[in-house]
Enzyme design. Structure first.
Site, PDB file in Angstrom:
ATOM      1  N   LYS A  22     -38.299  25.016  -9.877  1.00 33.35           N
ATOM      2  CA  LYS A  22     -37.027  25.570  -9.540  1.00 33.35           C
ATOM      3  C   LYS A  22     -36.005  24.589  -8.968  1.00 33.35           C
ATOM      4  O   LYS A  22     -34.885  24.560  -9.410  1.00 33.35           O
ATOM      5  CB  LYS A  22     -37.261  26.579  -8.488  1.00 33.35           C
ATOM      6  CG  LYS A  22     -36.026  26.997  -7.741  1.00 33.35           C
ATOM      7  CD  LYS A  22     -36.198  27.892  -6.694  1.00 33.35           C
ATOM      8  CE  LYS A  22     -36.465  27.242  -5.259  1.00 33.35           C
ATOM      9  NZ  LYS A  22     -35.534  26.772  -4.564  1.00 33.35           N
ATOM     10  N   ASN A  23     -36.589  23.688  -8.134  1.00 29.41           N
ATOM     11  CA  ASN A  23     -35.502  22.482  -7.617  1.00 29.41           C
ATOM     12  C   ASN A  23     -35.149  21.429  -8.507  1.00 29.41           C
ATOM     13  O   ASN A  23     -34.426  20.802  -8.007  1.00 29.41           O
ATOM     14  CB  ASN A  23     -36.050  22.153  -6.256  1.00 29.41           C
ATOM     15  CG  ASN A  23     -36.092  23.069  -5.466  1.00 29.41           C
ATOM     16  OD1 ASN A  23     -35.542  24.387  -5.431  1.00 29.41           O
ATOM     17  ND2 ASN A  23     -36.670  22.885  -4.122  1.00 29.41           N
ATOM     18  N   CYS A 126     -31.542  30.019   2.126  1.00 29.20           N
ATOM     19  CA  CYS A 126     -32.707  30.423   2.895  1.00 29.20           C
ATOM     20  C   CYS A 126     -32.356  30.387   4.420  1.00 29.20           C
ATOM     21  O   CYS A 126     -31.615  29.154   4.727  1.00 29.20           O
ATOM     22  CB  CYS A 126     -33.924  29.595   2.484  1.00 29.20           C
ATOM     23  SG  CYS A 126     -35.040  30.347   1.160  1.00 29.20           S
ATOM     24  N   ARG A 131     -28.268  23.549   8.236  1.00 30.62           N
ATOM     25  CA  ARG A 131     -28.081  23.272   6.625  1.00 30.62           C
ATOM     26  C   ARG A 131     -26.604  22.960   6.404  1.00 30.62           C
ATOM     27  O   ARG A 131     -25.849  23.770   5.396  1.00 30.62           O
ATOM     28  CB  ARG A 131     -28.560  24.165   5.696  1.00 30.62           C
ATOM     29  CG  ARG A 131     -29.927  24.365   5.919  1.00 30.62           C
ATOM     30  CD  ARG A 131     -30.761  25.175   4.816  1.00 30.62           C
ATOM     31  NE  ARG A 131     -31.042  24.335   3.804  1.00 30.62           N
ATOM     32  CZ  ARG A 131     -31.433  24.840   2.645  1.00 30.62           C
ATOM     33  NH1 ARG A 131     -31.747  26.105   2.411  1.00 30.62           N
ATOM     34  NH2 ARG A 131     -31.775  24.108   1.522  1.00 30.62           N
ATOM     35  N   ASP A 316     -41.224  21.725   1.968  1.00 34.31           N
ATOM     36  CA  ASP A 316     -41.453  22.852   1.287  1.00 34.31           C
ATOM     37  C   ASP A 316     -43.011  23.463   1.115  1.00 34.31           C
ATOM     38  O   ASP A 316     -43.517  24.432   0.693  1.00 34.31           O
ATOM     39  CB  ASP A 316     -40.927  22.792  -0.101  1.00 34.31           C
ATOM     40  CG  ASP A 316     -39.472  22.883  -0.127  1.00 34.31           C
ATOM     41  OD1 ASP A 316     -38.870  23.087   0.843  1.00 34.31           O
ATOM     42  OD2 ASP A 316     -38.833  22.392  -1.146  1.00 34.31           O
ATOM     43  N   ARG A 408     -37.640  34.442  -5.942  1.00 38.86           N
ATOM     44  CA  ARG A 408     -36.498  33.586  -5.901  1.00 38.86           C
ATOM     45  C   ARG A 408     -37.356  32.083  -6.486  1.00 38.86           C
ATOM     46  O   ARG A 408     -36.447  31.389  -7.052  1.00 38.86           O
ATOM     47  CB  ARG A 408     -35.882  33.027  -4.428  1.00 38.86           C
ATOM     48  CG  ARG A 408     -34.995  34.343  -4.253  1.00 38.86           C
ATOM     49  CD  ARG A 408     -34.235  33.578  -2.909  1.00 38.86           C
ATOM     50  NE  ARG A 408     -33.518  32.642  -2.962  1.00 38.86           N
ATOM     51  CZ  ARG A 408     -33.146  31.872  -2.134  1.00 38.86           C
ATOM     52  NH1 ARG A 408     -33.035  32.415  -0.871  1.00 38.86           N
ATOM     53  NH2 ARG A 408     -32.339  30.681  -2.463  1.00 38.86           N
TER      54      ARG A 408
HETATM   55  C1  EPZ Z   1     -33.632  20.687  -1.285  1.00 39.80           C
HETATM   56  O1  EPZ Z   1     -32.684  21.230  -0.315  1.00 39.80           O
HETATM   57  C2  EPZ Z   1     -34.252  21.789  -1.657  1.00 39.80           C
HETATM   58  N1  EPZ Z   1     -33.623  22.692  -2.355  1.00 39.80           N
HETATM   59  C3  EPZ Z   1     -35.163  22.341  -0.622  1.00 39.80           C
HETATM   60  O2  EPZ Z   1     -36.143  23.460  -1.039  1.00 39.80           O
HETATM   61  C4  EPZ Z   1     -35.790  21.373   0.109  1.00 39.80           C
HETATM   62  O3  EPZ Z   1     -36.514  21.899   1.439  1.00 39.80           O
HETATM   63  C5  EPZ Z   1     -35.079  20.236   0.723  1.00 39.80           C
HETATM   64  O4  EPZ Z   1     -34.144  19.748  -0.354  1.00 39.80           O
HETATM   65  C6  EPZ Z   1     -35.870  19.200   1.369  1.00 39.80           C
HETATM   66  O5  EPZ Z   1     -36.781  18.640   0.420  1.00 39.80           O
HETATM   67  C7  EPZ Z   1     -33.241  22.759  -3.445  1.00 39.80           C
HETATM   68  O6  EPZ Z   1     -33.564  21.580  -4.142  1.00 39.80           O
HETATM   69  C8  EPZ Z   1     -32.551  23.691  -4.223  1.00 39.80           C
HETATM   70  P1  EPZ Z   1     -31.406  18.051   1.847  1.00 39.80           P
HETATM   71  P2  EPZ Z   1     -31.445  20.522   0.274  1.00 39.80           P
HETATM   72  O7  EPZ Z   1     -30.087  18.231   1.420  1.00 39.80           O
HETATM   73  O8  EPZ Z   1     -31.033  19.578  -0.858  1.00 39.80           O
HETATM   74  C9  EPZ Z   1     -29.562  17.818   6.416  1.00 39.80           C
HETATM   75  C10 EPZ Z   1     -36.955  25.603  -1.114  1.00 39.80           C
HETATM   76  O9  EPZ Z   1     -37.747  26.310  -0.364  1.00 39.80           O
HETATM   77  N2  EPZ Z   1     -28.183  17.689   5.811  1.00 39.80           N
HETATM   78  O10 EPZ Z   1     -32.494  17.252   1.498  1.00 39.80           O
HETATM   79  O11 EPZ Z   1     -30.336  21.396   0.684  1.00 39.80           O
HETATM   80  C11 EPZ Z   1     -30.046  19.184   6.227  1.00 39.80           C
HETATM   81  O12 EPZ Z   1     -29.675  19.986   7.084  1.00 39.80           O
HETATM   82  C12 EPZ Z   1     -35.730  24.806  -0.634  1.00 39.80           C
HETATM   83  O13 EPZ Z   1     -37.071  25.480  -2.198  1.00 39.80           O
HETATM   84  C13 EPZ Z   1     -27.166  17.532   6.648  1.00 39.80           C
HETATM   85  O14 EPZ Z   1     -27.055  17.337   7.721  1.00 39.80           O
HETATM   86  O15 EPZ Z   1     -31.904  19.503   1.458  1.00 39.80           O
HETATM   87  C14 EPZ Z   1     -31.593  18.950   6.504  1.00 39.80           C
HETATM   88  O16 EPZ Z   1     -31.727  18.721   7.843  1.00 39.80           O
HETATM   89  C15 EPZ Z   1     -35.145  25.175   0.908  1.00 39.80           C
HETATM   90  N3  EPZ Z   1     -25.775  17.398   5.889  1.00 39.80           N
HETATM   91  C16 EPZ Z   1     -31.703  17.544   5.580  1.00 39.80           C
HETATM   92  O17 EPZ Z   1     -30.417  16.953   5.840  1.00 39.80           O
HETATM   93  C17 EPZ Z   1     -25.539  17.509   4.603  1.00 39.80           C
HETATM   94  O18 EPZ Z   1     -24.415  17.374   4.180  1.00 39.80           O
HETATM   95  C18 EPZ Z   1     -32.281  17.472   4.508  1.00 39.80           C
HETATM   96  O19 EPZ Z   1     -31.463  18.219   3.543  1.00 39.80           O
HETATM   97  C19 EPZ Z   1     -26.744  17.686   3.694  1.00 39.80           C
HETATM   98  C20 EPZ Z   1     -28.026  18.026   4.370  1.00 39.80           C
END
Ligand code: EPZ
Length: 429
Positions: A22-23, A126, A131, A316, A408
């Protein structure tokens, strides 16, 4: 609303085909907006999130066709989707759609890169923490995009196009890396992404973009260099296997005992999680095109885990691992460092008899001898499947409500587990 009923106690034995990730599929589909030619994606999982993104892309004017089954394919053979963004008519992604899935916010990158403008609602998704999208926007600003927020929408403009820049992320972000990578492919000059996410899904996106004509080096490492090109063209790409689905079923087998081959997947995508499973007491070995997981008889050893960006233990899989540790012979500590509020499964696991205490960013799990079935509620995608894992080892029946969360991200979950001996059924209505 559908619910899933599981009668616990059965071992899992057999073969589980792993779906496309998915991701990886979501950013790959989004990348179709970067070109006016057709992007053909194979091995796309049949998931609610994929369908929702098709709707969002359709709203921009992207046509899609889904190829029907071919001889020899099974119900779970991934689908082939052809995406055609030759006539984009709208660069706005509305609240009604984006608020339902965070990843849809990422359309901002190809839209601004190809059309010089985008208006995208702030994201939802989610409920696992705040986020924010500040790092994504900062990256685009560094590349010359003017960003304003108006009525809950991010309004992005780059009348003269994007320019290559050094994008240095203060923390590892998958979404930030996807966005910077997509935007940089069509920017003028060279972009260097420092502290880039090393997740395999980033490398998969880069591999597809390269087939589309992008010039990218270093994807999969923490420094990615992109030389912008004037235009990208069509390509065919097969979505990588879902490492989180793989890890989830591996943990389910460790939980119930049994012997299962996870097919069409690769151990290298989840080495850290597989090592932990071995410490727990499961046997894990690579096969020709997958992984064999088995565990017989022996008890589960408690193991402490801290989530980290790739190649660390994935956030995850945190909920699933916690489910497993509820039956360990001792106490384990599970620390979540990526999302601050990703413990909503704790109270639901407690309904099944788990003993878990929260201590700041950690959960202390005291293993119990037996779990007992109960009605529970899914709260987010990975939390829901942690309840499935616990229910498989609980005495009696567990009803899991709000299974749309599972739909999902887990393709044909009941069929895949059912064929391996799990007593699992979906009850409609
Ligand atoms: C991706 O989310 C995945 N989603 C998530 O999977 C996964 O948990 C996550 O990466 C971490 O591996 C998809 O790929 C669709 P990040 P993403 O940007 O990209 C902070 C699932 O269950 N951050 O790596 O949104 C954020 O809050 C989902 O399939 C900021 O502060 O995650 C987090 O603490 C859930 N500012 C950390 O960085 C920003 O602008 C990592 O987030 C962006 C992120």
């Amino acid at each position: 609303m559908d619910r899933i009923r599981i009668k616990g106690g059965a071992e899992l034995n057999g073969v589980i085909p792993i779906s496309g990730a998915k991701n990886a599929a979501l950013p790959l589909m989004t990348a179709s907006l970067l070109t006016g030619e057709t992007l053909e994606l194979r091995n796309v999982p049949r998931l609610a999130d994929v369908n929702l993104l098709l709707r969002i892309l359709g709203n921009h004017g992207v046509d899609h066709t889904i190829t029907g089954k071919r001889p020899g394919q099974t119900a779970e053979t991934g689908q082939t989707i052809r995406l055609d963004a030759s006539s984009v008519i709208d660069t706005c992604a509305p609240y009604e759609l984006v608020s339902r899935m965070r990843a849809s916010f990422w359309v901002i990158a190809p839209l601004i890169a190809r059309f010089g403008e985008a208006r995208v609602s702030m994201p939802g998704g989610c409920a696992i923490g705040t986020r924010p999208v500040d790092l994504l926007l900062k990256a685009l600003e560094t590349m010359g995009v003017q960003i304003d927020v108006d009525g809950g929408y991010v309004v992005a403009k780059a009348a003269k196009g994007l320019r290559g820049a050094e994008v240095r992320f203060p923390k590892v972000t998958v979404s930030g890396t996807h966005v910077a990578l997509m935007a940089a492919t069509l920017a003028e000059g060279t972009t260097v992404i420092e502290n880039a996410a090393r997740e395999p899904e980033v490398a998969d996106l880069a591999s597809c973009l390269t087939k589309m004509g992008a010039k990218i080096e270093g994807a999969g490492t923490s420094r990615i260099v992109i030389d912008g090109v004037a235009r990208l063209h069509g390509a065919t790409h097969s979505v990588m296997p879902d490492r989180i689905e793989t890890g989830t079923y591996a943990m389910a087998v460790a939980m119930t005992g049994g012997d299962v081959v996870l097919e069409n997947t690769r151990a290298e995508y989840l080495q850290s999680a597989l090592e932990v499973l071995q410490q727990v007491g499961a046997s894990v070995e690579g096969t020709k095109d997958g992984i064999r997981v088995h565990r017989n008889g022996s008890g589960l050893r408690p193991v402490d885990v801290t989530t980290d960006p790739f190649p660390g233990f994935p956030t995850d899989l945190q909920a699933q691992f916690m489910a497993l540790m509820t039956k360990a012979e001792g106490t384990s500590r599970i620390r979540e460092t990526i999302f601050e509020n990703r413990f909503m499964h704790v109270q639901e696991l407690a309904r099944l008899g788990a003993r878990i205490r929260l201590d700041g960013d950690a959960a202390i799990v005291e293993g119990v001898e037996r779990l007992k079935g109960a009605p529970v509620m899914a709260t987010d995608l990975r939390a829901s499947v942690s309840l499935v894992i616990a229910a498989l080892a609980a005495e009696g029946e567990t009803d899991i409500h709000r299974v749309y969360h599972l739909d999902r991200g887990f393709e044909a979950l009941e069929a895949k587990l059912g064929r391996c001996g799990a007593q699992i059924e979906r009850i409609s209505g």
